[in-house]
Scaffold this motif. Sequence first.
Motif, PDB file in Angstrom:
ATOM      1  N   GLY A 208      36.571 -28.360 -81.009  1.00  0.00           N
ATOM      2  CA  GLY A 208      36.978 -28.183 -79.627  1.00  0.00           C
ATOM      3  C   GLY A 208      38.492 -28.152 -79.518  1.00  0.00           C
ATOM      4  O   GLY A 208      39.221 -28.385 -80.491  1.00  0.00           O
ATOM      5  N   PHE A 209      38.972 -27.881 -78.295  1.00  0.00           N
ATOM      6  CA  PHE A 209      40.410 -27.780 -78.052  1.00  0.00           C
ATOM      7  C   PHE A 209      40.773 -28.483 -76.757  1.00  0.00           C
ATOM      8  O   PHE A 209      39.969 -28.541 -75.819  1.00  0.00           O
ATOM      9  CB  PHE A 209      40.847 -26.312 -77.967  1.00  0.00           C
ATOM     10  N   PHE A 229      32.670 -32.618 -63.704  1.00  0.00           N
ATOM     11  CA  PHE A 229      32.028 -31.591 -64.527  1.00  0.00           C
ATOM     12  C   PHE A 229      32.116 -31.809 -66.037  1.00  0.00           C
ATOM     13  O   PHE A 229      31.519 -31.036 -66.790  1.00  0.00           O
ATOM     14  CB  PHE A 229      32.613 -30.215 -64.190  1.00  0.00           C
ATOM     15  N   ALA A 230      32.867 -32.804 -66.509  1.00  0.00           N
ATOM     16  CA  ALA A 230      32.956 -33.017 -67.959  1.00  0.00           C
ATOM     17  C   ALA A 230      31.566 -33.228 -68.550  1.00  0.00           C
ATOM     18  O   ALA A 230      30.768 -34.017 -68.036  1.00  0.00           O
ATOM     19  CB  ALA A 230      33.853 -34.210 -68.268  1.00  0.00           C
ATOM     20  N   GLY A 231      31.276 -32.515 -69.625  1.00  0.00           N
ATOM     21  CA  GLY A 231      29.971 -32.606 -70.270  1.00  0.00           C
ATOM     22  C   GLY A 231      28.992 -31.539 -69.838  1.00  0.00           C
ATOM     23  O   GLY A 231      27.903 -31.431 -70.408  1.00  0.00           O
ATOM     24  N   GLN A 232      29.367 -30.726 -68.844  1.00  0.00           N
ATOM     25  CA  GLN A 232      28.460 -29.683 -68.362  1.00  0.00           C
ATOM     26  C   GLN A 232      28.707 -28.356 -69.081  1.00  0.00           C
ATOM     27  O   GLN A 232      29.846 -28.017 -69.391  1.00  0.00           O
ATOM     28  CB  GLN A 232      28.617 -29.490 -66.853  1.00  0.00           C
ATOM     29  N   PRO A 233      27.651 -27.579 -69.322  1.00  0.00           N
ATOM     30  CA  PRO A 233      27.821 -26.280 -69.974  1.00  0.00           C
ATOM     31  C   PRO A 233      28.274 -25.206 -68.989  1.00  0.00           C
ATOM     32  O   PRO A 233      27.978 -25.279 -67.789  1.00  0.00           O
ATOM     33  CB  PRO A 233      26.418 -25.967 -70.497  1.00  0.00           C
ATOM     34  N   ILE A 234      29.003 -24.243 -69.511  1.00  0.00           N
ATOM     35  CA  ILE A 234      29.399 -23.068 -68.729  1.00  0.00           C
ATOM     36  C   ILE A 234      28.611 -21.891 -69.294  1.00  0.00           C
ATOM     37  O   ILE A 234      28.803 -21.487 -70.437  1.00  0.00           O
ATOM     38  CB  ILE A 234      30.915 -22.799 -68.861  1.00  0.00           C
ATOM     39  N   LYS A 235      27.718 -21.308 -68.489  1.00  0.00           N
ATOM     40  CA  LYS A 235      26.884 -20.204 -68.945  1.00  0.00           C
ATOM     41  C   LYS A 235      26.318 -19.463 -67.752  1.00  0.00           C
ATOM     42  O   LYS A 235      26.192 -20.054 -66.658  1.00  0.00           O
ATOM     43  CB  LYS A 235      25.764 -20.718 -69.847  1.00  0.00           C
ATOM     44  N   PRO A 236      25.977 -18.180 -67.915  1.00  0.00           N
ATOM     45  CA  PRO A 236      26.424 -17.359 -69.040  1.00  0.00           C
ATOM     46  C   PRO A 236      27.892 -17.003 -68.860  1.00  0.00           C
ATOM     47  O   PRO A 236      28.395 -16.920 -67.742  1.00  0.00           O
ATOM     48  CB  PRO A 236      25.537 -16.111 -68.933  1.00  0.00           C
ATOM     49  N   VAL A 237      28.557 -16.790 -69.977  1.00  0.00           N
ATOM     50  CA  VAL A 237      29.970 -16.459 -69.946  1.00  0.00           C
ATOM     51  C   VAL A 237      30.299 -15.686 -71.217  1.00  0.00           C
ATOM     52  O   VAL A 237      29.629 -15.848 -72.236  1.00  0.00           O
ATOM     53  CB  VAL A 237      30.828 -17.749 -69.840  1.00  0.00           C
ATOM     54  N   VAL A 256      30.925 -25.965 -73.518  1.00  0.00           N
ATOM     55  CA  VAL A 256      30.897 -27.175 -72.694  1.00  0.00           C
ATOM     56  C   VAL A 256      32.308 -27.549 -72.279  1.00  0.00           C
ATOM     57  O   VAL A 256      33.240 -27.498 -73.089  1.00  0.00           O
ATOM     58  CB  VAL A 256      30.247 -28.344 -73.464  1.00  0.00           C
ATOM     59  N   LEU A 257      32.458 -27.915 -71.012  1.00  0.00           N
ATOM     60  CA  LEU A 257      33.727 -28.446 -70.548  1.00  0.00           C
ATOM     61  C   LEU A 257      33.784 -29.926 -70.894  1.00  0.00           C
ATOM     62  O   LEU A 257      32.846 -30.672 -70.623  1.00  0.00           O
ATOM     63  CB  LEU A 257      33.868 -28.241 -69.043  1.00  0.00           C
ATOM     64  N   THR A 258      34.879 -30.353 -71.524  1.00  0.00           N
ATOM     65  CA  THR A 258      35.046 -31.752 -71.902  1.00  0.00           C
ATOM     66  C   THR A 258      36.126 -32.395 -71.032  1.00  0.00           C
ATOM     67  O   THR A 258      36.798 -31.719 -70.256  1.00  0.00           O
ATOM     68  CB  THR A 258      35.455 -31.887 -73.376  1.00  0.00           C
ATOM     69  N   ALA A 259      36.312 -33.696 -71.198  1.00  0.00           N
ATOM     70  CA  ALA A 259      37.326 -34.402 -70.416  1.00  0.00           C
ATOM     71  C   ALA A 259      38.727 -33.897 -70.720  1.00  0.00           C
ATOM     72  O   ALA A 259      39.622 -33.972 -69.874  1.00  0.00           O
ATOM     73  CB  ALA A 259      37.237 -35.897 -70.687  1.00  0.00           C
ATOM     74  N   GLY A 261      39.243 -30.677 -72.495  1.00  0.00           N
ATOM     75  CA  GLY A 261      39.326 -29.242 -72.724  1.00  0.00           C
ATOM     76  C   GLY A 261      37.969 -28.584 -72.827  1.00  0.00           C
ATOM     77  O   GLY A 261      37.159 -28.661 -71.897  1.00  0.00           O
ATOM     78  N   VAL A 262      37.707 -27.977 -73.984  1.00  0.00           N
ATOM     79  CA  VAL A 262      36.478 -27.201 -74.165  1.00  0.00           C
ATOM     80  C   VAL A 262      35.948 -27.406 -75.580  1.00  0.00           C
ATOM     81  O   VAL A 262      36.700 -27.666 -76.514  1.00  0.00           O
ATOM     82  CB  VAL A 262      36.726 -25.695 -73.923  1.00  0.00           C
ATOM     83  N   GLU A 263      34.629 -27.260 -75.733  1.00  0.00           N
ATOM     84  CA  GLU A 263      33.985 -27.291 -77.039  1.00  0.00           C
ATOM     85  C   GLU A 263      32.644 -26.583 -76.924  1.00  0.00           C
ATOM     86  O   GLU A 263      32.229 -26.183 -75.837  1.00  0.00           O
ATOM     87  CB  GLU A 263      33.783 -28.729 -77.532  1.00  0.00           C
ATOM     88  N   GLY A 264      31.957 -26.421 -78.041  1.00  0.00           N
ATOM     89  CA  GLY A 264      30.635 -25.792 -78.019  1.00  0.00           C
ATOM     90  C   GLY A 264      30.595 -24.503 -78.814  1.00  0.00           C
ATOM     91  O   GLY A 264      31.610 -24.011 -79.313  1.00  0.00           O
ATOM     92  N   SER A 265      29.401 -23.930 -78.932  1.00  0.00           N
ATOM     93  CA  SER A 265      29.163 -22.825 -79.865  1.00  0.00           C
ATOM     94  C   SER A 265      30.076 -21.628 -79.641  1.00  0.00           C
ATOM     95  O   SER A 265      30.569 -21.036 -80.606  1.00  0.00           O
ATOM     96  CB  SER A 265      27.698 -22.395 -79.795  1.00  0.00           C
ATOM     97  N   LEU A 266      30.304 -21.247 -78.390  1.00  0.00           N
ATOM     98  CA  LEU A 266      31.147 -20.083 -78.139  1.00  0.00           C
ATOM     99  C   LEU A 266      32.595 -20.365 -78.537  1.00  0.00           C
ATOM    100  O   LEU A 266      33.287 -19.481 -79.064  1.00  0.00           O
ATOM    101  CB  LEU A 266      31.064 -19.682 -76.667  1.00  0.00           C
ATOM    102  N   ILE A 267      33.069 -21.571 -78.307  1.00  0.00           N
ATOM    103  CA  ILE A 267      34.422 -21.945 -78.713  1.00  0.00           C
ATOM    104  C   ILE A 267      34.519 -21.995 -80.235  1.00  0.00           C
ATOM    105  O   ILE A 267      35.499 -21.520 -80.833  1.00  0.00           O
ATOM    106  CB  ILE A 267      34.809 -23.308 -78.115  1.00  0.00           C
TER     107      ILE A 267
END
Length: 427
Positions: A208-209, A229-237, A256-259, A261-267
Amino acid sequence: MSSSVSFGDGCAVPPVVAIVGGGPAGLMAAEVLSAQGIQVDLYDRMPSVGRKFLLAGRGGLNLTHSEALPRFVSRFGEREAQLAPLIEAFTPEALRDWAQGLGVSTFVGSSGRVFPTDMKAAPLLRAWLHRLRDAGVRFHMRHQWLGWDDAGGMRFHTPSGEITVAPRATVLALGGGSWSRLGSDGSWWPWLQARGVDVVPLQAANCGFDVAATGPDRTGWSDFLRQKFAGQPIKPVALQFTDRNGRTLRQQGEFVLTATGVEGSLIYAFSAAIRDQIAAHGSATVHLDLLPSHTPEQVLTETSRPKGPRSLSTHLKSRLGIQGLKMALLHEVLSPAQLNDPAPLAQALKALPITLKAPRPIDEAISTAGGVRFEGMNAQLMLNNLTGVFCAGEMLDWEAPTGGYLLTASMATGRQAAHGVIAFLSA
């Protein structure tokens, strides 16, 4: 176990090979070596082997990927040339056959990823360890490698004190530097460097970043966005990014938006390019297409429609389905004037800029880049500076996205190192 064979000096007594590291690369090396009648002593600092392997199975063990082999090997980027022959010798299909041989059937998911039918890692690992023990592999747990002594012996800290062993050959499969609590902490790096091994520093990969300031008085996300919103997924995007070589990359998915920044498969799919851009320029800006199924013209048509007495949030929800986290992101990045201007709003919906300032710490990453360079080894993964010492797995300088590529390459390099040991002992 197969019968003993002669190695070099004509002795029928099986030579002893030490493997340091009980992850997939080390276990695969142990399997290949023990099948040739070679006595394998496997050392690991943890109480049991395969801990990161088991963690990967919590969400369904992604063994490999079903895509065509040329596309598969292209995922290794700058190290495609070095890894392609190793993977061609142990293909994704061969990996599936190997799992079937352990009594674990597999299936191809909708994304092309390959999983065990029961989606679990533990049954496969249990069957694998049973096979290795039957083949005579000796496991030494809670043995932490401490490097070499002046005579070239391998030092280990054990529950009973320090010991030194002198195997005929060694396979180092020590992992990278991520998830140190599972056993791979990168502590081997300075020991190899001190021996003149060609190594480069470890870096976070598939990570993540942290986001840069999104407002004049902020250091990252606003308190509202973080708390709600921290911990919630952003989709579709869809995410679009231009790397430092000028190539524009685009992929649809979710993250996923984190406290921070961002992380998750697309990142993770872009993490190497984003990381390198940050290293070169101090930051990297990605663009989010919040409406990947809409054309820019369709979006502009809808944002240009009069909203009447309705609020902007109600208008965008009814016309374009924008709500929740996506709506909050628009407020996070755009000024009130931009939000109320149809053209800038439409542009942001199709390419919302998010600036990232730093990768998350290496211990949080799924994997690492850096390590032992292929240029410091021969084709059989023996170190040029240390005769009889081979390296495999994530401690080598390569990286790949998630999707089964990491596990496949780790096992392929473990297999290659084992064949290198066999050739070395037979020479």
